[in-house]
Structure formats: C-alpha cells, structure tokens
Design a protein around this motif. Structure first.
Motif, PDB file in Angstrom:
ATOM      1  N   LYS A  91       0.843  -1.188   0.000  1.00  0.00           N
ATOM      2  CA  LYS A  91       0.000   0.000   0.000  1.00  0.00           C
ATOM      3  C   LYS A  91       0.886   1.247   0.000  1.00  0.00           C
ATOM      4  CE  LYS A  91      -3.599  -2.591   0.184  1.00  0.00           C
ATOM      5  NZ  LYS A  91      -4.368  -2.817  -1.073  1.00  0.00           N
ATOM      6  N   ARG A 145     -11.380   9.205  -4.481  1.00  0.00           N
ATOM      7  CA  ARG A 145     -11.678   8.145  -3.518  1.00  0.00           C
ATOM      8  C   ARG A 145     -12.104   6.857  -4.226  1.00  0.00           C
ATOM      9  NH1 ARG A 145     -14.065  12.650  -0.654  1.00  0.00           N
ATOM     10  NH2 ARG A 145     -12.757  13.143   1.179  1.00  0.00           N
ATOM     11  N   ASP A 150      -8.543   1.207  -2.791  1.00  0.00           N
ATOM     12  CA  ASP A 150      -7.701   0.185  -2.160  1.00  0.00           C
ATOM     13  C   ASP A 150      -6.440   0.763  -1.523  1.00  0.00           C
ATOM     14  OD1 ASP A 150      -9.474  -1.816  -2.927  1.00  0.00           O
ATOM     15  OD2 ASP A 150      -8.459  -2.137  -4.854  1.00  0.00           O
ATOM     16  N   PRO A 152      -5.538   2.945   1.485  1.00  0.00           N
ATOM     17  CA  PRO A 152      -6.051   3.638   2.678  1.00  0.00           C
ATOM     18  C   PRO A 152      -5.292   4.912   3.030  1.00  0.00           C
ATOM     19  CG  PRO A 152      -4.887   1.615   3.276  1.00  0.00           C
ATOM     20  CD  PRO A 152      -5.078   1.582   1.797  1.00  0.00           C
ATOM     21  N   TYR A 153      -3.994   4.928   2.784  1.00  0.00           N
ATOM     22  CA  TYR A 153      -3.214   6.118   3.141  1.00  0.00           C
ATOM     23  C   TYR A 153      -3.499   7.261   2.167  1.00  0.00           C
ATOM     24  CZ  TYR A 153      -0.930   2.621   6.004  1.00  0.00           C
ATOM     25  OH  TYR A 153      -0.698   1.611   6.897  1.00  0.00           O
ATOM     26  N   GLU A 156      -6.722   8.903   3.159  1.00  0.00           N
ATOM     27  CA  GLU A 156      -6.541   9.835   4.270  1.00  0.00           C
ATOM     28  C   GLU A 156      -6.015  11.183   3.776  1.00  0.00           C
ATOM     29  OE1 GLU A 156      -3.833  10.143   8.328  1.00  0.00           O
ATOM     30  OE2 GLU A 156      -4.454   8.167   7.612  1.00  0.00           O
TER      31      GLU A 156
END
Length: 659
Positions: A91, A145, A150, A152-153, A156
């Motif tokens: 990720k 988004r 996939d 997540p960072y 954010e």
C-alpha cells in the motif's frame, strides 16, 4: 485558429512571442533537451500545460533546484510503480523529493531486504527504458476516492488541503493546495495506463528522461511522521541529471561514510551511546573527554578575553519559569514531560536563557554594567523524536556554550557587530573557514510574540551587522524563534557540507516578560535588549562536526594523543618514557607504546589512531640523544635532537596547525 501572446522569461531580457491558442510549454521550448518543466505565471507546470494569453513562462532545466526536485519526484513514482508490480499487496504512503534524492513509504507485510532493493531497481530500469508518459488528470475528491479505494493512506490524504497538507510530513507533494490531481503512467505506444498515483506534480514528460538513479537503503518510518501512526517501510533513493553526477554523489557519500562521527567515535574510542542510557544520550570516554576539555578550555579563555562573566544554573526548574519565558506555551513539544514533586511540576531545562534572566534580575542593575555578558556551559535536555536522533548531531541531552548579552538599544548595533566578529574568529581557530550567514525573520501565524515594529528594528539591526562581515546573506522567511529574529552562521566542512553553527538572536520580549530593568544615566528605569548566542550550538554537535571535518585526524592541539613513542625494541622503552616525561612537563600529551607488538604493528596502530606524531627511537637515536619522527602522511624525519623534537610538537600545538 486564434493566437495568444506569452512572455518568455530567461536570465536575459523578457521575450514576447505570439503563438497559436493551445500551444503547450513543451512546444515553446521544443529542442531544448535540458528543459523538463516550466514555471507559468509563477506556478510550476508540466511541459504539457497549455498556455494562456499573457502568461509569463520560464524554462525549468533539469539541473536547476526545481528541475532536480521534479526529476527526483518522478523517480520516486517509478520506484513506487516497480514496488507495486513486484509486491502487489504493498500500500502506498507518500513519496516526496528530498535533498539529493527521494523516498517513498510503503505498507508491506515484511521489511524490504537488500535483495528486494536490487529487484526493485532492476524493474525501475525497465520502466525507464519503456518511456512511459506522465499524464496529469484533475479529479474531484469523490473520483479520487473511487479510483484509490484500495489505498487507505491515499484516502486519508485526500481530505488534507492547504496548511494541513503542509504540516503532514511529505503530504504537500501529494495534495497541497488547489485542485486534486492524479498522475497516470501511460504506455508510450498504446496509451494504456500502467500505474497511477495521487500527486500534485509536476513531473517529467516521460520516464526515459530519468538519466541516472540508485536505490540507497530502506528503513522504518511512521506514517506522516507521528509515532502514534502505523510504521511503514521507507525506501530512499537518489537521482541525478547524468551518470557522472550520480557517480560523484556516490563517491561523496562513501567519503562521508568514512567520516561519520558515530563510526569514528567507536574506532578512536572517543564516545559511545549505551543502550542502558537511551537514544541521544552520550558518554565521553577518556580520549573524547580530552578533546572536549581542550575545546571548552580554549573557548573559556577566549570568552574571558572578551569580558564574559561565567554563571552556572541547575538542570531543572518549576514550570512557572518556562511559562514566564514563553517556552511552555510555544516549545512544550520539545521538552520532556514534567516531573511532579511536592505538588508542583518541574521540567528538565531545554534552554538556559530563562535562568540567566533570573541572574540579571537578582539585584539592581546600572547602565554602567552594560553590556553584561553572561556565559555558561549549560546542559539541556530536549525531547527529540527517535526518528531524528542522530549520534551527537541531534541528541536529547547536550551542553550548550550559551551566552546572553544584556545591553542598551544604543549599544545593540556595536554589540552585534563585535559578537559576529568574535564568533567567526573563534570558529576559524577550530579550523572552519568557509561561511555564509542566514537571517531568519518573523513569519505569519500567532506563534510570534511582540509588536511588528520591534521585530523590524531587531531584524534590520541584525541585517546591518551581517553586512559588515562581507559574507553571503541568505534569507529564511518565517524561520525565527517565537521571540525574535536570528542570524545563523553556516559553515562548510572539508567535503563541502554545510552545518549550522552559531546562532545570534535579538530578543525584546523576554526582558519584558521577566520585568528586567536597569537604571539609565538620567535615573529612569529602562528595559535592556537581550541577545541570545550559542557559539558551538552544543559541545557535542560541534565535537561531531570537527570529528567529521578532520576525519578523526585532529590537529595536534585538539588531538587526544599528540605523540606516541614507538620503540624499535624493548630496550628503547625507558628512553622514550624519559622523552614522554619531558613532554608531559610541558603539558603535551605523549604516550609510549610498550606493548609486545612488533614495531611495524605499533606504527600501524598509531596511524589507525590518527596520532599526529610518531616518535621512534633505536640504538643510534639513543646514542645521539635524538629521536626520529614519522608523520601521519607517512613521511619521516630522522635524527632530531630531543629538545628540538619537543619544540616542534609544542610549536604545532601552540600555532593550532595541522600536520
């Protein structure tokens, strides 16, 4: 087709040009292979950016500061693409350019190994050869988004804009201010998307324009620089406009590694940072203690010559002192947590100035005492995050050679002038000679206390003092301490690295907060100006800088052992001990190697210890009352009378020269 007018800005006079509507920056600089981006009306843009009527356009060449950032940011994207192709579960964190290179953070199940980095670098080379195109695409928050569901960072980061992005480590390279954009890496033939990333840009037109890069190492790093967040794996790399520049940089890094003060501190038995004490807390061994004592003793003598008065203050204080000074409201995150005792909070001191204010305030002061120069080798403690602690150069406990000068406003210009002259002269005595000055000024925000006109007066006085030194002055807008502007002396070492050394700050605020006053000539009560000054910065950090500057081969006056006696056989040991005793009587630091090692090994040991003089004695030397010298460069001088040999060592020490 309609036309537009644009203005090309170069070092020479601006050039107005009429071009077709829709012309890109790439077309404007067609044929200029070194141009990798453009600054359009003050904003960095990709070469694919279409120009508008009246745009002012400057070319950005790959070897310029902006061009290097763009090259390195683009290389970071290539690295991230390679990582996700080889490790599909990885990720993405962030991947900004940094000084001399770049990094990218990844959330992976296992830390990267050296073999992994070799595989990633090989895949990057393939991506570069493919010539994939970097294509910018504006998106809405919702679109971003959806595309990055996939990651997540990245999700954010999408919510971070403006100041929030600037505050998050490296996040401004991803989002920053303005519209949100995604960069696609496109196949040069089919146009098919090979990879994508949330990014503000700009980037190179294509991967094939990355001339030379190298992956350096991997390390753990907290997401967005906070220990409260997950720990990711960070890969560091470097990229340069040519293979020759990459080679030169790698050679520079190899030389810097040889000079690393942490390595030399162990090899030369100077200091250590025991696990039992904790990160950032060093102990000095006997030989390191000698160097430190010599540094401090010489500094004390020079301060005495300049009419400084020595004080001493405790290591902790009630919280109220740091509330009065403004440090708790403005500096608490850099201070260790409080110690509760007898119903009150006590803090380990992170700075000496509040206590020096108490010394000034302890009794009435007259203008006849000013300027009053208070000096202390004061040990302080600062809570540095584990990720930034680095040997002696970024420690949690260290000793500042701290001075605070109290003077009248009329005395301030002359005091700053003489202070800068004193600071630069003392640094030159330690062997540093290449300087420039940096002036840090007030910025926006509510952290800066005091009236703007006070800051303007202090800043202008500092600027004038700096100008008298004839050195380059670099501006640092917004970099001042909360209470006043400062000048930093930046020194370059033997291999060209810049180190911040002395700092000089003008402070109208703390005298006001502590109610400091003196009786003026007319009998009125006046507030003094306070000048903060740390000459070395800290003893530990300056020790590390000198250790790296000299690569451990200190000049004789600083060397822990100035000469070592090397007997040809055991029969010559007493003779050399007599020589050492005569030397010690002159306060020279001379040892005799009386070990069972062969002479050649003793010489090698002395060379590894970087001792300035090897004093060799055999039968002929003893018969003639002489010794032979072997110097650090391998040269030798034979048959020197003992008295002459002692004078040569003493003279090198006295003149503070390198041998």
């Amino acid at each position: 087709m309609s036309n537009i007018r644009v203005i090309i800005q170069r070092d020479s006079a601006p050039e107005e040009r009429v071009v077709a509507t829709g012309t890109t920056a790439a077309a404007l600089f067609e044929g200029e292979r070194s141009v990798v981006a453009a600054r359009v009306s003050g904003v960095l843009r990709d070469l694919a950016h279409p120009l508008a009527e009246g745009d002012e356009v400057s070319p950005v060449e790959i070897d310029s500061p902006d061009g290097l950032d763009i090259l390195r940011h683009s290389t970071a994207h290539v690295m991230a693409q390679a990582v996700q192709e080889l490790f599909p579960e990885a990720k993405l964190g962030i991947g900004p350019p940094i000084r001399d290179g770049f990094y990218y953070d990844f959330d992976v199940a296992e830390p990267f190994q050296p073999d992994d980095l070799a595989r990633i670098e090989k895949r990057m080379q393939q991506i570069v050869k493919q010539g994939q195109r970097f294509a910018r695409r504006p998106v809405s928050d919702d679109e971003a988004r959806a595309e990055l569901a996939d990651e997540p960072y990245k999700l954010e980061l999408i919510g971070l804009k403006g100041a929030a992005a600037e505050a998050a480590e490296g996040a401004s390279a991803e989002v920053g201010a303005g519209e949100l954009t995604i960069y696609d890496n496109l196949d040069p033939k089919s146009g098919e998307r090979r990879w994508q990333d949330l990014c503000r840009g700009p980037h190179l037109p294509a991967t094939r324009l990355i001339p030379a890069f190298r992956l350096m190492r991997s390390a753990a790093a907290y997401w967005r620089g906070s220990e409260k967040n997950p720990q990711l794996q960070r890969i560091y790399g470097t990229a340069w406009p040519s293979r020759d520049q990459l080679k030169a940089h790698l050679e520079f890094l190899a030389e810097a590694e040889k000079r690393d003060h942490r390595r030399l501190g162990t090899e030369l038995d100077l200091f250590s940072i025991p696990e039992e004490l904790g990160s950032g807390l060093a102990v000095f061994h006997p030989r390191g203690g000698i160097v430190r004592r010599v540094m401090e003793d010489y500094s004390r003598r020079r301060h005495e010559d300049e009419d400084y008065e020595f004080v001493n203050t405790p290591h902790l204080s009630k919280a109220r002192l740091f509330e009065t000074s403004g440090h708790l409201p403005n500096y608490a995150e850099s201070m260790f947590p409080p110690i509760e005792f007898e119903g009150q909070d006590y803090y380990l001191k992170a700075m000496n100035c509040p206590m020096h204010n108490l010394v000034f305030r302890a009794r009435g002061r007259s203008y006849r005492e000013l300027p009053l120069r208070l000096f202390e080798f004061g040990t302080v403690y600062r809570y540095e995050k584990s990720g930034v602690v680095h040997g002696l150069t970024r420690a949690r406990g260290f000793t500042q050679d701290d001075a605070h000068i109290y003077c009248t406003k009329e005395q301030m210009p002359q005091e700053l002038d003489s202070l800068l002259t004193f600071v630069l002269g003392l640094l030159r005595d330690y062997g540093l000679n290449d300087f420039y000055l940096e002036l840090s000024t007030r910025g926006e925000g509510d952290k800066f206390i005091g009236e703007p006109q006070e800051w303007e007066e202090a800043t202008e006085t500092l600027r004038q003092a700096a100008g008298k030194q004839g050195l380059e002055l670099v501006m640092d807008p917004g970099g001042a301490a909360y209470y006043g502007p400062k000048i930093s002396v930046q020194a370059k070492d033997a291999i060209g690295r810049s180190w911040q050394m002395s700092t000089i700050q003008v402070d109208f605020q703390q005298p006001k907060r502590f109610g400091l006053e003196y009786t003026a000539a007319d009998g009125s009560r006046q507030q003094p100006v306070m000048i903060h000054r740390a000459l070395f910065g800290s003893i530990e950090r300056f020790f590390a800088v000198l250790l790296e500057h000299y690569a451990g081969a200190f000049p004789p006056w600083l060397a822990p052992v100035q000469a070592v006696g090397v007997p040809i056989s055991d029969a010559h040991v007493p003779y050399l001990r007599e020589f050492a005793a005569e030397a010690k009587a002159q306060r020279l630091r001379v040892e005799v190697d009386s070990s069972s090692d062969r002479m050649q090994k003793k010489i090698r040991n002395a060379q590894r210890s970087k001792v300035p003089f090897m004093v060799i004695a055999g039968d002929e030397d003893m018969a003639n009352g002489a010794v032979s010298f072997r110097y650090r460069d391998g040269s030798q001088k034979n048959g020197i009378p003992r008295a002459e040999a002692l004078r040569e060592i003493a003279d090198a020490v006295e003149r503070r020269v390198q041998v």
